[in-house]
Write a protein that holds these residues in place. Structure first.
Motif, mmCIF file in Angstrom:
data_model
loop_
_atom_site.group_PDB
_atom_site.id
_atom_site.type_symbol
_atom_site.label_atom_id
_atom_site.label_comp_id
_atom_site.label_asym_id
_atom_site.label_seq_id
_atom_site.Cartn_x
_atom_site.Cartn_y
_atom_site.Cartn_z
ATOM 1 N N ARG A 144 0.746 -1.168 0.101
ATOM 2 C CA ARG A 144 -0.118 0.086 -0.306
ATOM 3 C C ARG A 144 0.853 1.109 0.047
ATOM 4 N NH1 ARG A 144 -2.546 -0.696 4.551
ATOM 5 N NH2 ARG A 144 -4.424 -1.692 3.770
ATOM 6 N N ARG A 145 1.898 1.206 0.709
ATOM 7 C CA ARG A 145 2.909 2.263 0.826
ATOM 8 C C ARG A 145 3.575 2.806 -0.262
ATOM 9 N NH1 ARG A 145 5.435 0.912 5.215
ATOM 10 N NH2 ARG A 145 6.674 -0.171 4.167
ATOM 11 N N LEU A 146 4.181 1.564 -1.011
ATOM 12 C CA LEU A 146 4.717 1.791 -2.333
ATOM 13 C C LEU A 146 3.816 2.166 -3.317
ATOM 14 C CD1 LEU A 146 7.485 1.607 -3.678
ATOM 15 C CD2 LEU A 146 6.899 -0.916 -4.115
ATOM 16 N N LEU A 147 2.851 1.768 -3.423
ATOM 17 C CA LEU A 147 1.977 2.193 -4.666
ATOM 18 C C LEU A 147 1.484 3.642 -4.410
ATOM 19 C CD1 LEU A 147 -0.571 -0.948 -4.756
ATOM 20 C CD2 LEU A 147 1.112 -0.219 -6.592
ATOM 21 N N ARG A 148 1.115 3.858 -3.097
ATOM 22 C CA ARG A 148 0.692 5.426 -2.831
ATOM 23 C C ARG A 148 1.875 6.356 -3.256
ATOM 24 N NH1 ARG A 148 0.982 6.732 3.291
ATOM 25 N NH2 ARG A 148 3.242 6.502 2.486
ATOM 26 N N ASP A 149 3.090 6.021 -2.787
ATOM 27 C CA ASP A 149 4.217 6.756 -2.851
ATOM 28 C C ASP A 149 4.637 6.936 -4.493
ATOM 29 O OD1 ASP A 149 4.037 7.408 -0.349
ATOM 30 O OD2 ASP A 149 5.923 6.017 0.287
ATOM 31 N N LEU A 150 4.480 5.954 -5.187
ATOM 32 C CA LEU A 150 4.999 6.025 -6.595
ATOM 33 C C LEU A 150 3.752 6.744 -7.292
ATOM 34 C CD1 LEU A 150 5.888 2.196 -7.413
ATOM 35 C CD2 LEU A 150 7.294 4.207 -7.544
ATOM 36 N N ARG A 151 2.649 6.579 -6.902
ATOM 37 C CA ARG A 151 1.366 7.537 -7.725
ATOM 38 C C ARG A 151 1.647 8.945 -7.314
ATOM 39 N NH1 ARG A 151 -2.344 5.132 -4.990
ATOM 40 N NH2 ARG A 151 -2.713 6.702 -3.532
ATOM 41 N N GLU A 152 2.057 9.016 -5.944
ATOM 42 C CA GLU A 152 2.134 10.671 -5.765
ATOM 43 C C GLU A 152 3.582 11.416 -6.007
ATOM 44 O OE1 GLU A 152 0.815 11.084 -1.626
ATOM 45 O OE2 GLU A 152 -1.070 10.363 -1.994
ATOM 46 N N GLY A 153 4.498 10.382 -6.460
ATOM 47 C CA GLY A 153 5.733 10.809 -6.903
ATOM 48 C C GLY A 153 6.353 11.464 -5.587
ATOM 49 N N ARG A 154 6.353 10.920 -4.664
ATOM 50 C CA ARG A 154 6.979 11.356 -3.331
ATOM 51 C C ARG A 154 8.482 11.601 -3.394
ATOM 52 N NH1 ARG A 154 3.311 9.827 1.916
ATOM 53 N NH2 ARG A 154 1.254 10.567 1.175
ATOM 54 N N LYS A 155 9.085 10.509 -3.716
ATOM 55 C CA LYS A 155 10.525 10.476 -3.768
ATOM 56 C C LYS A 155 10.874 9.603 -4.984
ATOM 57 C CE LYS A 155 10.783 12.619 0.154
ATOM 58 N NZ LYS A 155 11.316 14.091 0.345
ATOM 59 N N SER A 156 12.228 9.215 -5.426
ATOM 60 C CA SER A 156 12.735 8.631 -6.267
ATOM 61 C C SER A 156 12.509 7.269 -6.247
ATOM 62 C CB SER A 156 14.188 8.730 -6.455
ATOM 63 O OG SER A 156 14.928 8.238 -5.323
ATOM 64 N N VAL A 157 12.209 6.334 -7.166
ATOM 65 C CA VAL A 157 12.007 5.020 -7.031
ATOM 66 C C VAL A 157 12.967 4.104 -6.184
ATOM 67 C CG1 VAL A 157 11.753 2.777 -8.417
ATOM 68 C CG2 VAL A 157 10.671 4.931 -9.091
ATOM 69 N N PRO A 158 14.317 4.144 -6.391
ATOM 70 C CA PRO A 158 15.328 3.744 -5.572
ATOM 71 C C PRO A 158 14.986 4.123 -4.121
ATOM 72 C CG PRO A 158 16.397 4.408 -7.498
ATOM 73 C CD PRO A 158 15.087 5.234 -7.575
ATOM 74 N N PHE A 159 14.802 5.129 -3.862
ATOM 75 C CA PHE A 159 14.687 5.757 -2.410
ATOM 76 C C PHE A 159 13.581 5.142 -1.684
ATOM 77 C CE2 PHE A 159 12.783 8.233 1.021
ATOM 78 C CZ PHE A 159 13.790 8.681 1.705
ATOM 79 N N LEU A 160 12.370 5.051 -2.540
ATOM 80 C CA LEU A 160 11.070 4.205 -2.010
ATOM 81 C C LEU A 160 11.340 2.924 -1.770
ATOM 82 C CD1 LEU A 160 8.569 6.297 -4.172
ATOM 83 C CD2 LEU A 160 8.861 6.800 -1.886
ATOM 84 N N LEU A 161 12.001 2.256 -2.820
ATOM 85 C CA LEU A 161 12.324 0.603 -2.467
ATOM 86 C C LEU A 161 13.044 0.412 -1.132
ATOM 87 C CD1 LEU A 161 12.731 -0.401 -6.091
ATOM 88 C CD2 LEU A 161 10.817 -0.859 -4.635
ATOM 89 N N ARG A 162 14.306 1.360 -1.075
ATOM 90 C CA ARG A 162 15.080 1.173 0.185
ATOM 91 C C ARG A 162 14.320 1.488 1.351
ATOM 92 N NH1 ARG A 162 18.595 4.193 -2.886
ATOM 93 N NH2 ARG A 162 18.114 6.014 -2.015
ATOM 94 N N ARG A 163 13.520 2.343 1.555
ATOM 95 C CA ARG A 163 12.567 2.859 2.465
ATOM 96 C C ARG A 163 11.700 1.676 2.735
ATOM 97 N NH1 ARG A 163 7.683 6.302 2.976
ATOM 98 N NH2 ARG A 163 7.814 6.961 5.306
ATOM 99 N N GLY A 164 10.980 1.345 1.847
ATOM 100 C CA GLY A 164 9.844 0.269 1.980
ATOM 101 C C GLY A 164 10.412 -1.064 2.539
#
Length: 213
Positions: A144-164
């Motif tokens: 849920r978090r990854l889909l939301r953050d990707l949809r909203e463009g919150r940060k870069s994809v590598p950052f979001l994957l590391r954080r997730g």
């Protein structure tokens, strides 16, 4: 029958990032304060870093302005209105301010991943109706978090994957910490029941740190 107005109180709604706090708060129909708008800006020298990385640790309470958040909550409880920052997560910056007005509502929700960090302070100030921590399956929260953050463009994809990945592994510890700070851990249906009870004036917090809710 007393002619005194019913005091406005806050329900602090916390839980891991992606646990469904915003959607749950919206379901209640209560006014809502977004605590994520009180993040520090990306050029703030006090921002913490993830250990062993150059990434900013946006999941640390040190990345957030707790004092300003409590002041906004106190303003809403006192007068029904307050000024809040408008925060852009994608650029890690405040883009302005806006007035939040909750009319004459006796209850509102303040939701965010750091809400538990101000339970004790809100209790001390007599502002707290309840404090709730949403919990669920870490794998579900991750998706849920990854889909939301990707949809909203919150940060870069590598950052979001590391954080997730980091947050999924830490999710149970995150919930345990928020519980220790005074938030009651539960699923969505129980949370909705507690919010309804708070709206009816039937839910009152025990002193912070007592372990009772």
């Amino acid at each position: 029958m007393s002619s005194q107005p019913i005091p406005t109180r806050v329900v602090l709604l916390t839980g891991p990032s992606g646990s469904g706090k915003s959607s749950l708060a919206a379901r209640t129909g209560l006014p809502m304060l977004r605590l994520d708008d009180f993040y520090k800006e990306g050029n703030d020298p006090t921002l913490p870093q993830v250990t062993g990385s150059t990434d900013i640790d946006w999941d640390s309470p040190e990345s957030w302005d707790a004092e300003a958040a409590v002041a906004a909550i106190a303003g809403l409880c006192r007068s029904g209105r307050t000024h809040v920052p408008v925060y852009d997560l994608a650029t890690s910056s405040r883009t302005g301010t806006e007035v939040l007005h909750i009319e004459r509502s006796p209850l509102f929700v303040a939701e965010g991943i750091f809400a538990a960090d101000i339970v004790a302070r809100c209790q001390e100030l007599g502002l707290l109706a309840d404090a709730i921590c949403l919990r669920g399956r870490p794998s579900t929260t991750f998706r849920r978090r990854l889909l939301r953050d990707l949809r909203e463009g919150r940060k870069s994809v590598p950052f979001l994957l590391r954080r997730g990945w980091r947050l999924m592994r830490a999710e149970r510890r995150i919930v345990a910490r928020q519980t220790a700070l005074g938030a009651h851990p539960c699923g969505k249906e129980e949370a909705l029941g507690r919010l309804a009870a708070a709206a009816a004036g039937r839910c009152r917090r025990a002193p912070a740190g007592s372990g009772a809710v």
